[in-house]
Design a protein around this motif. Structure first.
Motif, PDB file in Angstrom:
ATOM      1  N   ARG A   1     -27.455  50.150  21.664  1.00 61.48           N
ATOM      2  CA  ARG A   1     -27.482  51.095  20.546  1.00 61.48           C
ATOM      3  C   ARG A   1     -26.935  52.461  20.971  1.00 61.48           C
ATOM      4  O   ARG A   1     -27.508  53.519  20.661  1.00 61.48           O
ATOM      5  CB  ARG A   1     -28.900  51.259  19.998  1.00 61.48           C
ATOM      6  N   ILE A   2     -25.833  52.448  21.698  1.00 59.13           N
ATOM      7  CA  ILE A   2     -25.244  53.691  22.171  1.00 59.13           C
ATOM      8  C   ILE A   2     -24.513  54.387  21.025  1.00 59.13           C
ATOM      9  O   ILE A   2     -24.233  53.795  19.989  1.00 59.13           O
ATOM     10  CB  ILE A   2     -24.271  53.431  23.336  1.00 59.13           C
ATOM     11  N   ARG A   3     -24.185  55.651  21.246  1.00 56.99           N
ATOM     12  CA  ARG A   3     -23.438  56.388  20.246  1.00 56.99           C
ATOM     13  C   ARG A   3     -22.010  55.848  20.151  1.00 56.99           C
ATOM     14  O   ARG A   3     -21.453  55.335  21.116  1.00 56.99           O
ATOM     15  CB  ARG A   3     -23.392  57.875  20.599  1.00 56.99           C
ATOM     16  N   LEU A   4     -21.429  56.019  18.986  1.00 53.22           N
ATOM     17  CA  LEU A   4     -20.052  55.585  18.725  1.00 53.22           C
ATOM     18  C   LEU A   4     -19.879  54.080  18.970  1.00 53.22           C
ATOM     19  O   LEU A   4     -18.794  53.626  19.345  1.00 53.22           O
ATOM     20  CB  LEU A   4     -19.066  56.365  19.602  1.00 53.22           C
ATOM     21  N   GLU A   5     -20.945  53.330  18.752  1.00 59.45           N
ATOM     22  CA  GLU A   5     -20.852  51.880  18.962  1.00 59.45           C
ATOM     23  C   GLU A   5     -19.795  51.258  18.063  1.00 59.45           C
ATOM     24  O   GLU A   5     -19.001  50.421  18.503  1.00 59.45           O
ATOM     25  CB  GLU A   5     -22.206  51.222  18.689  1.00 59.45           C
ATOM     26  N   GLY A   6     -19.763  51.696  16.800  1.00 55.24           N
ATOM     27  CA  GLY A   6     -18.773  51.146  15.879  1.00 55.24           C
ATOM     28  C   GLY A   6     -17.355  51.443  16.314  1.00 55.24           C
ATOM     29  O   GLY A   6     -16.466  50.583  16.223  1.00 55.24           O
ATOM     30  N   THR A   7     -17.116  52.660  16.816  1.00 56.16           N
ATOM     31  CA  THR A   7     -15.775  53.028  17.281  1.00 56.16           C
ATOM     32  C   THR A   7     -15.372  52.211  18.487  1.00 56.16           C
ATOM     33  O   THR A   7     -14.244  51.693  18.567  1.00 56.16           O
ATOM     34  CB  THR A   7     -15.737  54.523  17.620  1.00 56.16           C
ATOM     35  N   LEU A   8     -16.286  52.070  19.443  1.00 56.51           N
ATOM     36  CA  LEU A   8     -15.978  51.288  20.640  1.00 56.51           C
ATOM     37  C   LEU A   8     -15.745  49.821  20.298  1.00 56.51           C
ATOM     38  O   LEU A   8     -14.842  49.174  20.851  1.00 56.51           O
ATOM     39  CB  LEU A   8     -17.124  51.414  21.651  1.00 56.51           C
ATOM     40  N   ARG A   9     -16.544  49.278  19.391  1.00 58.48           N
ATOM     41  CA  ARG A   9     -16.365  47.886  18.988  1.00 58.48           C
ATOM     42  C   ARG A   9     -14.998  47.678  18.342  1.00 58.48           C
ATOM     43  O   ARG A   9     -14.328  46.669  18.576  1.00 58.48           O
ATOM     44  CB  ARG A   9     -17.486  47.475  18.046  1.00 58.48           C
ATOM     45  N   THR A  10     -14.568  48.658  17.543  1.00 55.36           N
ATOM     46  CA  THR A  10     -13.243  48.570  16.918  1.00 55.36           C
ATOM     47  C   THR A  10     -12.140  48.624  17.954  1.00 55.36           C
ATOM     48  O   THR A  10     -11.139  47.884  17.864  1.00 55.36           O
ATOM     49  CB  THR A  10     -13.060  49.722  15.909  1.00 55.36           C
ATOM     50  N   ILE A  11     -12.296  49.479  18.964  1.00 58.01           N
ATOM     51  CA  ILE A  11     -11.289  49.592  20.021  1.00 58.01           C
ATOM     52  C   ILE A  11     -11.145  48.272  20.772  1.00 58.01           C
ATOM     53  O   ILE A  11     -10.034  47.809  21.054  1.00 58.01           O
ATOM     54  CB  ILE A  11     -11.652  50.735  20.992  1.00 58.01           C
ATOM     55  N   TYR A  12     -12.275  47.637  21.079  1.00 60.54           N
ATOM     56  CA  TYR A  12     -12.216  46.377  21.820  1.00 60.54           C
ATOM     57  C   TYR A  12     -11.670  45.239  20.961  1.00 60.54           C
ATOM     58  O   TYR A  12     -11.029  44.315  21.476  1.00 60.54           O
ATOM     59  CB  TYR A  12     -13.613  46.007  22.336  1.00 60.54           C
ATOM     60  N   LEU A  13     -11.926  45.297  19.661  1.00 63.54           N
ATOM     61  CA  LEU A  13     -11.463  44.231  18.774  1.00 63.54           C
ATOM     62  C   LEU A  13     -10.015  44.415  18.332  1.00 63.54           C
ATOM     63  O   LEU A  13      -9.382  43.462  17.870  1.00 63.54           O
ATOM     64  CB  LEU A  13     -12.355  44.157  17.524  1.00 63.54           C
ATOM     65  N   TYR A  14      -9.479  45.622  18.472  1.00 63.70           N
ATOM     66  CA  TYR A  14      -8.134  45.897  17.971  1.00 63.70           C
ATOM     67  C   TYR A  14      -7.068  44.964  18.558  1.00 63.70           C
ATOM     68  O   TYR A  14      -6.201  44.488  17.795  1.00 63.70           O
ATOM     69  CB  TYR A  14      -7.764  47.355  18.252  1.00 63.70           C
ATOM     70  N   PRO A  15      -7.047  44.683  19.866  1.00 64.68           N
ATOM     71  CA  PRO A  15      -5.998  43.782  20.388  1.00 64.68           C
ATOM     72  C   PRO A  15      -5.983  42.417  19.718  1.00 64.68           C
ATOM     73  O   PRO A  15      -4.932  41.772  19.663  1.00 64.68           O
ATOM     74  CB  PRO A  15      -6.348  43.665  21.885  1.00 64.68           C
TER      75      PRO A  15
END
Length: 324
Positions: free
Chosen positions: A128-142
């Protein structure tokens, strides 16, 4: 007085429901016979074209490819029976065994690294870290990119004199070299790098969903008993993710066996045929060297490899559903 005034309030819904059912049955009974036939056959007629196309263009061509692998077909298909001659030529080809060896290297490293990174990143995101949604999007983008785009981008980055090597030399490391892309012994590992970058986000999403599906009550009970974070993950969380591990392994194995576009965009199978995989071998001999029979034989062996991955997965899934 209305004819409904003597009805008890509690019986009104039941009465209305029975009335609707009666009217519906009467309407169905009044329909002509052709309407019943249309209702029965309409779903089948809608599905029939898709089923027929799948039957012809998937299973039909698989059977045709199997037949071509048993003939002496070269530039054009031939129908003369040749037995297992093409398979003998295939297994006597040094290039085929190089392709199989590369598949073992690429597939083993690709699956292992994706699983390790996927689990670690999913565990970190599950805190439950901050910016979890942003990080998840970055990892899923490729995952939104095709393997052609991924291979082309990584080719730009890894070509000597461009990309990474030029960047490091511009920063002052004039002796820095990274020539894996043109080194026959190391080129296969550039495919691993690009493949891991492409697929790790997908693995992260699978494991993150699995982590969010674990019952928190079990973890809280373990904490009450004095279990630390490492012990909780090793004894409770990781064993609970066994189905996710197995499913991910099957999916990544299937991707590795049929990898083609990533190799063609990144290395083209070179230098020489140092990064050939069975899929690129099949394409080369079928469409550029006029050896349709030999290419068909390699395709059938590839099909056997895919079935070796998929069939155990389907068997385990069906077995688990029977037990449930």
């Amino acid at each position: 007085m209305s004819r409904h005034e003597n009805l008890d309030i509690d019986t009104v819904p039941e009465y209305a429901e029975n009335s609707v059912d009666t009217q519906t049955k009467a309407a169905f009974a009044a329909r002509p016979a052709w309407a019943y036939r249309l209702e029965t056959w309409l779903p089948r007629l809608v599905v029939a074209p898709t089923f027929l196309c799948s039957l012809i263009f998937v299973y039909g061509f698989i059977l045709w490819t199997g037949w071509l692998s048993l003939t002496k077909s070269r530039l054009l298909p031939r129908n003369d029976w040749a037995g297992l001659v093409q398979y003998q030529k295939l297994f006597a080809s040094e290039r085929w065994w190089v392709a199989c060896q590369n598949l073992l290297i690429f597939g083993g490293l690709f699956i292992a690294i994706c699983l390790i990174l996927g689990v670690l990143i999913a565990v970190l995101l599950d805190q439950r870290i901050r910016l979890e949604g942003t990080l998840r999007t970055i990892y899923l983008y490729p995952m939104a990119l095709s393997f052609i785009v991924t291979g082309t981008a990584w080719k730009w980055m890894l070509t000597p004199g461009l990309g990474l090597e030029k960047l490091m030399r511009d920063w002052g490391w004039q002796t820095f070299t990274f020539d894996w892309l043109i080194d026959p012994d190391m080129a296969i590992y550039t495919i691993v790098i690009a493949g891991v970058w492409q697929s790790t986000g997908f693995v992260v999403a699978l494991f993150l969903a699995g982590l969010r599906g674990i019952d928190d009550a079990i973890i809280k009970a373990a904490r009450v008993d004095g279990a630390g974070p490492w012990r909780i993950y090793l004894r409770i969380v990781i064993p609970s993710l066994r189905p996710v591990f197995f499913s991910t392994f099957m999916i990544l194995g299937h991707i590795a066996v049929k990898s083609f576009d990533l190799v063609m965009a990144l290395t083209g199978g070179g230098p020489g045929y140092a990064t050939d995989l069975p899929a690129t071998y099949m394409y080369t001999y079928s469409f550029t060297r006029g050896q349709i029979g030999l290419g068909s034989a390699s395709a059938m062996v590839m099909l056997g490899g895919v079935l070796a991955v998929v069939v155990p997965y389907l068997y385990s899934e069906l077995g688990r559903k029977r037990h449930d």
